[in-house]
Design an enzyme around this catalytic site. Structure first.
Site, PDB file in Angstrom:
ATOM      1  N   CYS A 122       0.912  -1.296  -0.074  1.00 49.22           N
ATOM      2  CA  CYS A 122       0.054  -0.045   0.028  1.00 49.22           C
ATOM      3  C   CYS A 122       0.946   1.356  -0.082  1.00 49.22           C
ATOM      4  O   CYS A 122       0.486   2.342  -0.459  1.00 49.22           O
ATOM      5  CB  CYS A 122      -0.923   0.141   1.006  1.00 49.22           C
ATOM      6  SG  CYS A 122      -1.983  -1.304   1.279  1.00 49.22           S
ATOM      7  N   SER A 123       2.198   1.132   0.447  1.00 48.18           N
ATOM      8  CA  SER A 123       3.046   2.195   0.767  1.00 48.18           C
ATOM      9  C   SER A 123       3.983   2.607  -0.373  1.00 48.18           C
ATOM     10  O   SER A 123       4.782   3.348  -0.338  1.00 48.18           O
ATOM     11  CB  SER A 123       3.769   2.193   2.062  1.00 48.18           C
ATOM     12  OG  SER A 123       4.647   1.086   1.989  1.00 48.18           O
TER      13      SER A 123
END
Length: 361
Positions: free
Chosen positions: A353-354
């Site tokens: 996600c990052s």
């Protein structure tokens, strides 16, 4: 903003040709490549706002810095930060191997959802597409994050356009060979795509990704900020093969039911080439170190980099090791690096996600 392409080439390295020709020889005009292709770099974003993270900000910054330093062992990393102070802060924790820039301001760290998706054509030329990030349906401030996709494309001097739907990179999983996975809860949702039918959304997504078939799973609506992104539970290994994480047998919460439903649906699905999907089971941890209800205990929210798989571990030695072995077997030739990033995972997302990969052109 530095628009000198030769400077970027020297900074990030040259980009050799790649070819993901389909088995039948046909290719769309442009397509989004899968995560496993060689990368020019990984893009990340520096968390800087106490209005978002509160007292957890410092710990989350340390986790993001650890991920950036780890990825930098394998490929270049560029971290976007909102201002000069944040640039200095990020550099102090990320170290000299990581590039930090204020040229693309950000609100939060979730680059998978705010960055563009990169596409290529048959001649290897790239473009970038923004998925119209709207704060996961207006759940979080996103004044700067809404402009990240265009900003990254501009920094790289890539042709840029916006999709005809609202979504996030983490909501769509591609095999690069014509097949996509997604949850209905995230995309077929009035907080993103009000007034559009599922068929209309599907057509728009397939068009952007250069794909032919969407495999939908229902997902879970309204229980987390993303409305249940697919990249927490189900990930492609290669065309025809999918990893799915299942919970311990004694878990019967909404997330456990969703994971089992994803496993069942994908086990009976065929892809765009007519292949019956091979589904590899990954068992989730029995115990984790966090009590935060938002905690994401996902081994599958990993990020592929050049020569490695960067994944989380949770302190359950047996399950951590079993997940490591499965990832090593699924991605032969790549080192599996497991990190303790509990503070990030308590924020509702993980390593995948990052991050956002930029494929080599």
């Amino acid at each position: 903003m530095n628009d000198d392409r030769s400077f970027l080439s020297r900074l990030f390295g040259a980009a050799p040709e790649t070819d993901r020709r389909r088995p039948d020889g046909a290719r769309p005009q442009r397509w989004v490549e899968p995560d496993d292709v060689p990368h020019a770099r990984t893009w990340m974003s520096w968390p800087s706002r106490k209005s978002v993270w509160g007292r957890q900000l410092g710990g989350v910054q340390q986790d993001i810095a650890l991920i950036a330093r780890t990825i930098a062992r394998f490929e270049p990393v560029t971290v976007c930060a909102p201002d000069d102070y944040s640039v200095r802060e990020a550099l102090s924790l990320c170290g000299p191997a990581v590039t930090v820039t204020a040229a693309v301001p950000t609100d939060d760290l979730w680059m998978r959802d705010t960055a563009p998706v990169f596409r290529r054509d048959a001649d290897g030329r790239q473009d970038a597409v923004g998925l119209n990030f709207n704060g996961w349906g207006g759940k979080q401030t996103h004044r700067d994050d809404a402009e990240v996709a265009a900003g990254v494309a501009g920094l790289l001097r890539l042709p840029f356009s916006y999709a005809e739907f609202v979504g996030e990179g983490g909501s769509i999983e591609t095999d690069g060979d014509g097949t996509l996975l997604a949850t209905e809860s995230s995309l077929v949702n009035k907080n993103r795509n009000r007034g559009m039918s599922r068929d209309e959304i599907e057509a728009a997504v397939l068009d952007v990704y250069g794909a032919d078939r969407m495999i939908w799973v229902p997902g879970v609506k309204g229980r987390d900020i993303t409305d249940n992104h697919i990249d927490v539970t189900s990930r492609f290994v290669r065309p025809g093969t999918v990893l799915v994480q299942l919970p311990p047998a004694d878990r019967h919460d909404v997330w456990a039911r969703d994971a089992r439903e994803q496993f069942d649906i994908l086990s009976g699905a065929t892809d765009a080439r007519g292949r019956r999907l091979r589904v590899i089971r990954v068992d989730g941890p029995d115990t984790v170190r966090s009590r935060d209800p938002q905690f994401v205990d996902s081994y599958l929210n990993f990020h592929l980099v050049n020569g490695a798989v960067i994944a989380a571990r949770f302190g359950d030695r047996t399950k951590d090791e079993a997940a490591r072995r499965t990832l090593a077997e699924s991605f032969p030739g790549r080192e599996v690096v497991q990190l303790d990033v509990d503070r990030l995972m308590a924020g509702g997302g993980g390593i995948h996600c990052s991050t956002m990969q930029e494929p080599l052109a």
